[in-house]
Write an enzyme that holds these catalytic residues in place. Structure first.
Site, PDB file in Angstrom:
ATOM      1  CE1 TYR A 101      -4.077  -1.420   0.383  1.00  0.00           C
ATOM      2  CE2 TYR A 101      -3.266  -2.604   2.332  1.00  0.00           C
ATOM      3  CZ  TYR A 101      -4.187  -2.442   1.378  1.00  0.00           C
ATOM      4  OH  TYR A 101      -5.423  -3.202   1.429  1.00  0.00           O
TER       5      TYR A 101
ATOM      6  CD  GLU B  58      -6.544  -4.905   8.860  1.00  0.00           C
ATOM      7  OE1 GLU B  58      -7.555  -4.805   8.257  1.00  0.00           O
ATOM      8  OE2 GLU B  58      -5.425  -5.457   8.127  1.00  0.00           O
TER       9      GLU B  58
ATOM     10  CG  ASN C  34      -8.270  -1.289  -0.399  1.00  0.00           C
ATOM     11  OD1 ASN C  34      -7.937  -2.278  -0.997  1.00  0.00           O
ATOM     12  ND2 ASN C  34      -8.361  -1.447   0.863  1.00  0.00           N
ATOM     13  CD  GLU C  35     -10.715  -5.157   0.971  1.00  0.00           C
ATOM     14  OE1 GLU C  35     -10.477  -6.466   1.045  1.00  0.00           O
ATOM     15  OE2 GLU C  35     -10.811  -4.552   2.151  1.00  0.00           O
TER      16      GLU C  35
ATOM     17  CD  GLU D  38      -6.308  -7.545   0.929  1.00  0.00           C
ATOM     18  OE1 GLU D  38      -7.042  -8.118   1.800  1.00  0.00           O
ATOM     19  OE2 GLU D  38      -6.465  -6.610   0.856  1.00  0.00           O
TER      20      GLU D  38
ATOM     21  CE1 TYR E  91      -3.683  -9.278   8.941  1.00  0.00           C
ATOM     22  CE2 TYR E  91      -3.114 -11.210   7.707  1.00  0.00           C
ATOM     23  CZ  TYR E  91      -3.988 -10.034   8.212  1.00  0.00           C
ATOM     24  OH  TYR E  91      -5.233  -9.856   7.232  1.00  0.00           O
TER      25      TYR E  91
END
Length: 512
Positions: free
Chosen positions: A77, A123, A182-183, A263, A335
């Site tokens: 990103y 996030e 994005n999404e 993803e 993660y």
């Protein structure tokens, strides 16, 4: 001999077709369902690595470890808030040196998938938007066709995209794909005019020098609003999803092209008070084999998570109301990724590497990485040094207001704000106990009477009422507000940090 040489040079000058063929190209073959790099079939296995979550000193190490696992591409990103912390103030140094990060990837002969947002989720606090955007745009205008919002996005892109352009594959760089938004299918606005506007903004910079694409979740509702005309639509999903069903959503909106899971989740995020999220290697390998057999390209999210330094982590909400179900995320962004937070390979890392080699997708001569040595610093004991009241009074001039002002109105991004009022005689002469009720707490409030802590309120727990005993000797009511991260996903990303009172007996609040 000289004559032949001269004619050859002439043919180069007068034959633009020859020149066009010699340029690097990255395109989609919709009939054969393939990516084409310089006319040759190309498939990628990528991993997400965010430069802003890893100290610059370790960027090269993480990139080389990802290459050693068999990956040929890295995904990142671009975080607007990092690069423009204040309006018109730009930062591309140190951990924000995006060009250096891109060059390190190219030096390893790897490709890059760029996700510039402007909204990224990730996030991160406010989904990567700079906090000051809340001050210069109307409510409910983010990610819409609102002229004010578009003005600031355009200005930001006029700075960012000229930096990116030389690194596009068609310009001789290594960026092969660029994500548009994005999404978007996960956002309530579903603004068709905005989608076309943001697409055309990207086109004006990227042109045909890389492939523009979108990412949306594995579900019809996501694709209903997330797809942008003439932009390649891809999907994201993890180990528990049916890959064929998820890829079918791509086929419904475009007649051909390669399958892409943009993803693929080998781990998952963790919120405060939750146990660490775990995704098992056996499940990852199983889904990898399915996608490899389908000739799909995919990107691990995350391959190395890193750390949310400072106050940069975001938050989720699991309810239809923005103040309920608030779930702040950890400083750690481990993660449960193949490379852990320290950058060390896990068992999962070696399972992925072995799977790629067995599938003959990647045979690497790179030496398998080993854990880096760790320091042993012994025990450290913390003790209080100074009162927060003493320190605040020394460093900040109070801001006077009749109501508590949001962090954003005070031009404060993260951290803490102290709200304080001096109680009047009428307020002291009350029947105890007194309920202090707050309509909205964003996100944690520590309550003090005369600098002595008497209670807390927490948005996460929804406790917004406490009982106080107020007598004539009490002079000051102070409320310390902690910003635990702005919401980064869903419909409530306009998450201004503030306290809003239901009671009216607390006049003349001020910021210390």
């Amino acid at each position: 001999m000289n004559w032949i040489f001269v004619c050859f040079i002439c043919s180069l000058i007068i034959n633009p077709v020859f020149l066009e063929i010699s340029k690097p190209t990255f395109t989609i073959d919709y009939e054969k369902n393939e990516f084409l790099k310089d006319g040759e079939v190309f498939r990628y296995v990528s991993g997400s690595l965010h430069y802003f979550r890893v100290p610059q000193l370790y960027w090269k190490d993480r990139i080389q470890k990802m290459k050693a696992a068999g990956l040929n591409t890295i995904t990142t990103y671009v975080e607007w808030s990092l690069h423009e912390p204040f309006p018109g103030v730009y930062n591309f140094e140190g951990i924000a040196d995006l060009e250096y990060f891109i060059e390190l990837i190219k030096n390893e002969n790897m490709y890059l998938i760029l996700r510039p947002g402007p909204y990224i989720c990730a996030e991160r606090d406010f989904g990567g938007f700079p906090y000051w955007l809340l001050n210069v745009t109307p409510k409910k205008s983010l990610r819409t066709n609102n002229s004010s919002y578009k003005k600031y996005v355009s200005k930001w892109f006029s700075v960012l995209m000229p930096i990116i352009q030389p690194h596009l594959y068609g310009n001789g760089g290594n960026i092969i794909l660029v994500q548009v938004e994005n999404e978007y299918g996960s956002y309530y606005a579903c603004d068709s005019e905005y989608k076309l506007w943001i697409r055309d903004l990207f086109r004006s910079y990227v042109e045909n020098k890389a492939v523009l694409f979108t990412i949306d979740g594995c579900g019809q509702s996501y694709f209903d609003c997330g797809v942008i005309p003439e932009v390649y639509a891809t999907v994201d999903f993890g180990v528990s999803s049916n890959a064929s069903q998820c890829f079918d959503f791509m086929r419904k909106v475009q007649k051909g092209g390669p399958f892409v899971n943009s993803e693929f989740y080998p781990g998952w995020l963790t919120h405060w008070q939750e146990s660490e999220s775990i995704v098992h290697s056996i499940d990852i390998v199983k889904q990898m084999k399915v996608m490899l057999a389908m000739n799909a390209s995919f990107s691990f999210y995350m391959f190395h998570g890193g750390t949310n330094f400072g106050f940069t982590s975001g938050a989720n909400t699991n309810d239809t109301k923005e103040s309920i179900g608030y779930l702040p995320q950890l400083t750690s962004y481990d993660y449960n990724a193949p490379l852990d937070e320290a950058g060390d390979p896990t068992e999962k890392y070696f399972q992925i590497k072995q799977t790629l080699e067995e599938a003959k997708y990647a045979v690497t001569n790179e030496v398998s990485p080993t854990p880096t040595p760790k320091g042993a610093y012994g025990k450290f004991y913390l003790k209080p040094l100074v009162s927060i009241f003493e320190k605040v009074a020394q460093r900040f001039k109070p801001v006077i207001s009749n109501v508590p002002l949001p962090f954003e109105d005070l031009d404060i991004n993260t951290g803490f704000v102290m709200y304080e009022t001096t109680l009047t005689d009428d307020q002291k002469n009350v029947e105890n106990p007194v309920n202090l009720t707050v309509n909205t707490v964003r996100d944690r409030a520590i309550i003090y009477l005369d600098k002595v802590q008497v209670g807390t309120m927490n948005r996460l727990k929804g406790n917004t009422t406490i009982s106080l005993n107020i007598n004539r000797s009490v002079q000051n009511l102070s409320i310390l507000i902690e910003n635990q991260g702005r919401i980064n996903y869903g419909d409530f990303i306009e998450d201004r940090k503030v306290i809003i009172y239901l009671e009216t007996y607390l006049p003349n609040l001020c910021l210390l």
